[in-house]
Design a protein around this motif. Structure first.
Motif, PDB file in Angstrom:
ATOM      1  N   GLU C   4       0.987  -1.226  -0.045  1.00 37.88           N
ATOM      2  CA  GLU C   4       0.034   0.043  -0.043  1.00 37.88           C
ATOM      3  C   GLU C   4       0.945   1.450  -0.164  1.00 37.88           C
ATOM      4  OE1 GLU C   4      -2.880   1.036   3.333  1.00 37.88           O
ATOM      5  OE2 GLU C   4      -3.611  -0.792   2.418  1.00 37.88           O
ATOM      6  N   LEU C   5       1.912   1.205   0.841  1.00 38.67           N
ATOM      7  CA  LEU C   5       2.748   2.261   0.982  1.00 38.67           C
ATOM      8  C   LEU C   5       3.366   2.741  -0.360  1.00 38.67           C
ATOM      9  CD1 LEU C   5       4.277   2.021   4.546  1.00 38.67           C
ATOM     10  CD2 LEU C   5       3.071   3.665   3.863  1.00 38.67           C
ATOM     11  N   HIS C   6       3.814   1.483  -1.148  1.00 39.32           N
ATOM     12  CA  HIS C   6       4.608   1.867  -2.495  1.00 39.32           C
ATOM     13  C   HIS C   6       3.721   1.911  -3.485  1.00 39.32           C
ATOM     14  CE1 HIS C   6       8.814   1.123  -1.425  1.00 39.32           C
ATOM     15  NE2 HIS C   6       8.549   0.181  -0.711  1.00 39.32           N
ATOM     16  N   GLN C   7       2.478   1.707  -3.337  1.00 39.85           N
ATOM     17  CA  GLN C   7       1.438   1.950  -4.431  1.00 39.85           C
ATOM     18  C   GLN C   7       1.357   3.103  -5.187  1.00 39.85           C
ATOM     19  OE1 GLN C   7      -2.301   0.578  -3.104  1.00 39.85           O
ATOM     20  NE2 GLN C   7      -2.530  -0.918  -4.817  1.00 39.85           N
ATOM     21  N   ASP C   8       1.442   4.143  -4.490  1.00 39.21           N
ATOM     22  CA  ASP C   8       1.483   5.651  -5.151  1.00 39.21           C
ATOM     23  C   ASP C   8       2.945   6.392  -5.513  1.00 39.21           C
ATOM     24  OD1 ASP C   8       1.690   5.942  -2.466  1.00 39.21           O
ATOM     25  OD2 ASP C   8       0.590   7.584  -2.306  1.00 39.21           O
ATOM     26  N   ASP C   9       4.116   5.247  -5.664  1.00 41.09           N
ATOM     27  CA  ASP C   9       5.087   5.973  -5.599  1.00 41.09           C
ATOM     28  C   ASP C   9       5.417   6.689  -6.839  1.00 41.09           C
ATOM     29  OD1 ASP C   9       7.968   6.283  -4.650  1.00 41.09           O
ATOM     30  OD2 ASP C   9       8.722   4.687  -5.808  1.00 41.09           O
ATOM     31  N   GLY C  10       4.672   6.328  -8.126  1.00 41.16           N
ATOM     32  CA  GLY C  10       4.954   7.159  -9.322  1.00 41.16           C
ATOM     33  C   GLY C  10       5.055   8.569  -9.251  1.00 41.16           C
ATOM     34  N   PRO C  11       4.187   9.607  -8.903  1.00 43.45           N
ATOM     35  CA  PRO C  11       4.270  10.821  -8.721  1.00 43.45           C
ATOM     36  C   PRO C  11       5.543  11.057  -7.853  1.00 43.45           C
ATOM     37  CG  PRO C  11       1.911  10.451  -8.392  1.00 43.45           C
ATOM     38  CD  PRO C  11       2.688   8.781  -8.425  1.00 43.45           C
ATOM     39  N   LYS C  12       5.559  10.540  -6.601  1.00 47.39           N
ATOM     40  CA  LYS C  12       6.661  10.827  -5.876  1.00 47.39           C
ATOM     41  C   LYS C  12       8.016  10.517  -6.481  1.00 47.39           C
ATOM     42  CE  LYS C  12       5.680   9.920  -0.942  1.00 47.39           C
ATOM     43  NZ  LYS C  12       5.829   8.920   0.022  1.00 47.39           N
ATOM     44  N   LEU C  13       8.401   9.556  -7.094  1.00 50.45           N
ATOM     45  CA  LEU C  13       9.321   9.353  -7.694  1.00 50.45           C
ATOM     46  C   LEU C  13       9.723  10.249  -8.876  1.00 50.45           C
ATOM     47  CD1 LEU C  13      11.758   7.221  -8.344  1.00 50.45           C
ATOM     48  CD2 LEU C  13      10.471   6.116  -9.795  1.00 50.45           C
ATOM     49  N   LYS C  14       8.633  10.588  -9.608  1.00 52.30           N
ATOM     50  CA  LYS C  14       8.741  11.662 -10.579  1.00 52.30           C
ATOM     51  C   LYS C  14       9.526  12.920  -9.995  1.00 52.30           C
ATOM     52  CE  LYS C  14       7.034  15.252 -12.944  1.00 52.30           C
ATOM     53  NZ  LYS C  14       5.972  16.437 -12.604  1.00 52.30           N
ATOM     54  N   ASP C  15       8.766  13.215  -8.949  1.00 49.73           N
ATOM     55  CA  ASP C  15       9.420  14.665  -8.321  1.00 49.73           C
ATOM     56  C   ASP C  15      10.892  14.592  -7.646  1.00 49.73           C
ATOM     57  OD1 ASP C  15       6.887  15.903  -8.788  1.00 49.73           O
ATOM     58  OD2 ASP C  15       6.018  15.538  -6.857  1.00 49.73           O
ATOM     59  N   HIS C  16      11.240  13.355  -7.371  1.00 47.85           N
ATOM     60  CA  HIS C  16      12.334  13.180  -6.597  1.00 47.85           C
ATOM     61  C   HIS C  16      13.646  13.158  -7.632  1.00 47.85           C
ATOM     62  CE1 HIS C  16      14.514  10.778  -3.185  1.00 47.85           C
ATOM     63  NE2 HIS C  16      15.200  11.963  -3.433  1.00 47.85           N
ATOM     64  N   LEU C  17      13.321  12.526  -8.940  1.00 52.69           N
ATOM     65  CA  LEU C  17      14.041  12.672 -10.103  1.00 52.69           C
ATOM     66  C   LEU C  17      14.216  13.947 -10.733  1.00 52.69           C
ATOM     67  CD1 LEU C  17      13.358   9.763 -12.661  1.00 52.69           C
ATOM     68  CD2 LEU C  17      15.440  10.131 -11.617  1.00 52.69           C
ATOM     69  N   ASP C  18      13.135  14.715 -10.571  1.00 54.20           N
ATOM     70  CA  ASP C  18      13.171  16.125 -11.021  1.00 54.20           C
ATOM     71  C   ASP C  18      14.391  16.790 -10.125  1.00 54.20           C
ATOM     72  OD1 ASP C  18      12.564  18.317 -12.517  1.00 54.20           O
ATOM     73  OD2 ASP C  18      10.561  18.798 -11.561  1.00 54.20           O
ATOM     74  N   VAL C  19      14.334  16.682  -8.827  1.00 47.34           N
ATOM     75  CA  VAL C  19      15.297  17.414  -7.965  1.00 47.34           C
ATOM     76  C   VAL C  19      16.767  16.817  -8.220  1.00 47.34           C
ATOM     77  CG1 VAL C  19      16.041  17.630  -5.403  1.00 47.34           C
ATOM     78  CG2 VAL C  19      13.443  17.882  -6.248  1.00 47.34           C
ATOM     79  N   PHE C  20      16.838  15.470  -8.379  1.00 50.96           N
ATOM     80  CA  PHE C  20      18.124  15.063  -8.539  1.00 50.96           C
ATOM     81  C   PHE C  20      18.584  15.474  -9.819  1.00 50.96           C
ATOM     82  CE2 PHE C  20      20.778  11.423  -9.619  1.00 50.96           C
ATOM     83  CZ  PHE C  20      21.564  11.253  -8.656  1.00 50.96           C
ATOM     84  N   ASP C  21      17.709  15.323 -10.996  1.00 48.81           N
ATOM     85  CA  ASP C  21      18.296  15.841 -12.415  1.00 48.81           C
ATOM     86  C   ASP C  21      18.967  17.247 -12.127  1.00 48.81           C
ATOM     87  OD1 ASP C  21      17.352  13.327 -13.228  1.00 48.81           O
ATOM     88  OD2 ASP C  21      16.401  14.165 -14.946  1.00 48.81           O
TER      89      ASP C  21
END
Lengths: 199, 199, 199, 199
Positions: C4-21
């Motif tokens: 459940e905790l991992h289910q909605d990781d898509g938008p979070k991962l996108k935001d995190h990648l944005d910062v990292f890039d």
């Protein structure tokens, strides 16, 4: 109209500084690793390599401890003004000398190199103390019982910290290795027993 | 009053660490490229250049994989305490040695260089495992059926990972190229079949 | 529960990648300046210095243009999955070779150096194209009229971009200076007439 | 549909640029410290070391002051368009030459080095002025009384700043040390009396 737009810059400036400090400290903590001299195929050079790695790790955790202290200040500071900005940049400037002094220590661990590291450590700590003091003043005002209580503690800590650091710089000239061990121990003690932080 | 202000520092500290880790990992992943030795006009030097680029890319995707694993931990971790802070900084310290070891491998791909890379890879993985464990404990508590289930899995993974890494360091001394291929394969396997992550 | 905790990781991962890039591209764009060889007191060395500055500026605006294209992709991408993560890291890996190739060009502007720069530029552009394609697919689905329309355009752009880049790498071997001028012109054209971007 | 998604990119682009500028400026301000030449065991070399540290600190506070000015612009700018993007990247490009010119000054403090520093400082200031102008135009429109008032002030400031900088570059050729002192004084004056900023 512009005056209006600038009026509430304090909290914004504080958040912006927080982000900027993170980036600067991240570079400081990482960039020095490439200055470790690589070993060649002799056993002696590998021992020197391991010693350089150890010096790198001491600096790494020194900076990590300052990052944590900085985090604690920013977590409670409500706003930043020009005075805090100046103290913060002076703190970053002194901190950004650490990779250079670490490089020096790794390449030639002389008395002078240890003493310079100690001097920079003293300056960084004094600037941190000023920032903590400023934060307390923002939170509790410049007068009153709480303020007097903090001032009392602060005064003795500044004097104590100053004398300890001066003594260590003296030790660095006579026994650089002993001084190095103290510089390793100080951030560990400060991390485990955070008695001299905002509490 | 100050105690009150500090009380809810756990979630804040976690968010702050997340930002800081990003910056540190970004520097680690980028800074090593400038250590690739440039070719001169001979064919042989261009082949060495291409080999160094390959070693850079292996390190790049190794670090990228650790970034992704770290992202997954931070995505579910509710708060950070001092213990997690310490594990996190130890993880960053071990990770920040990778550019140095990559530089060593690019300049002299000796057995010792591969073995050191392997040792650091082992340490980073063990620290990651501790961080994942800590996160599970924060989420599921220290006792109970779910906990016992995770402990069971974790124990075997730690032992398995440890033995595999020790074996690879042994291989590095005999066949450094074979060991290198395994170190390339491990992050790929871990990325495509993320079986040993929080699930 | 963890699922459940991992289910909605898509938008979070996108935001995190944005910062990292952002952090990775900031380092790529800045770090190469220190590789400019300093002039001594002769007039000729100052001319070489100015040429190296020019090459630095070409690379700077090349990377700046990629940053802007990346911003546009992330501004409309709703979520990131593992496939996008992989494309994104391959893009960053190719991009992080630019400071090295720029250093090479500044120190010895040979045919081979220009051709390698061109090859990397080709790879970066192809990976960008894949990322844009992936984003369109996320927004418009894999089938339908809008999709067919985009596929049509995309196919010709990939082929056109590929042929142009191959031709330029050929030119680099015969007339490196002419190729350099084209590599300077391409990001400018792409910035002023952004015809081959998501629209 | 895509047009819709891109329509409100102005505020997003501004926020993204703000984050990116932070990272770039953090690298610029930190990376030059490793170029300070280390002393050997003679007294003379320690004096040269201290002079190099001083030059580093001048550059540090120069960049810190630009960071603060940039913060003030971004704090009131409502959105970023392509024109602002271009000015911002030109500003970053000119700013990222500072570590190189600082390195030059630390290694050989010749007239030419000081003059180049001055020229870059002039370019950075002119680009800053363009960004401030653009921001005022976004806030007050292109015509009207407030606009005319700002244009009047701006015109004299640009001319004044330009002449002062040209004069200093001239001084650099005759008395490099005197010019250096002015370049130290300018950011301090601009920080303490921020008369030429958005007000």
């Amino acid at each position: 109209k512009l005056k209006e737009l600038h009026q509430d810059d304090g909290p914004k400036l504080k958040d912006h500084l927080d982000v900027f400090d993170d980036a600067v400290i991240a570079i400081i903590i990482t960039v020095m690793v490439l200055e470790v001299p690589l070993p060649n195929n002799t056993v002696g050079s590998y021992r020197l390599f391991m010693r350089a790695i150890l010096i790198f790790l001491i600096s790494f955790f020194m900076v990590a401890n300052f990052w944590y202290e900085n985090h604690q200040t920013f977590a409670i500071l409500p706003r930043a003004d020009k005075k805090f900005l100046l103290m913060n940049f002076a703190f970053l400037a002194a901190l950004s000398l650490l990779p250079l002094l670490t490089k020096w220590l790794m390449q030639q661990p002389t008395n002078l190199a240890v003493a310079n590291m100690g001097l920079d450590y003293l300056v960084i700590n004094m600037l941190r103390r000023l920032m903590v003091n400023h934060t307390n003043r923002e939170l509790f005002g410049k007068t009153g019982a709480a303020r007097a209580f903090f001032d009392q503690i602060t005064r003795w800590r500044i004097i104590g910290g100053f004398l300890l650091n001066i003594a260590l710089i003296g030790v660095a000239f006579i026994q650089p290795t002993v001084a190095m061990i103290f510089y390793l121990a100080l951030p560990i003690i400060s991390f485990v027993f955070p008695s001299d932080r905002v509490k």
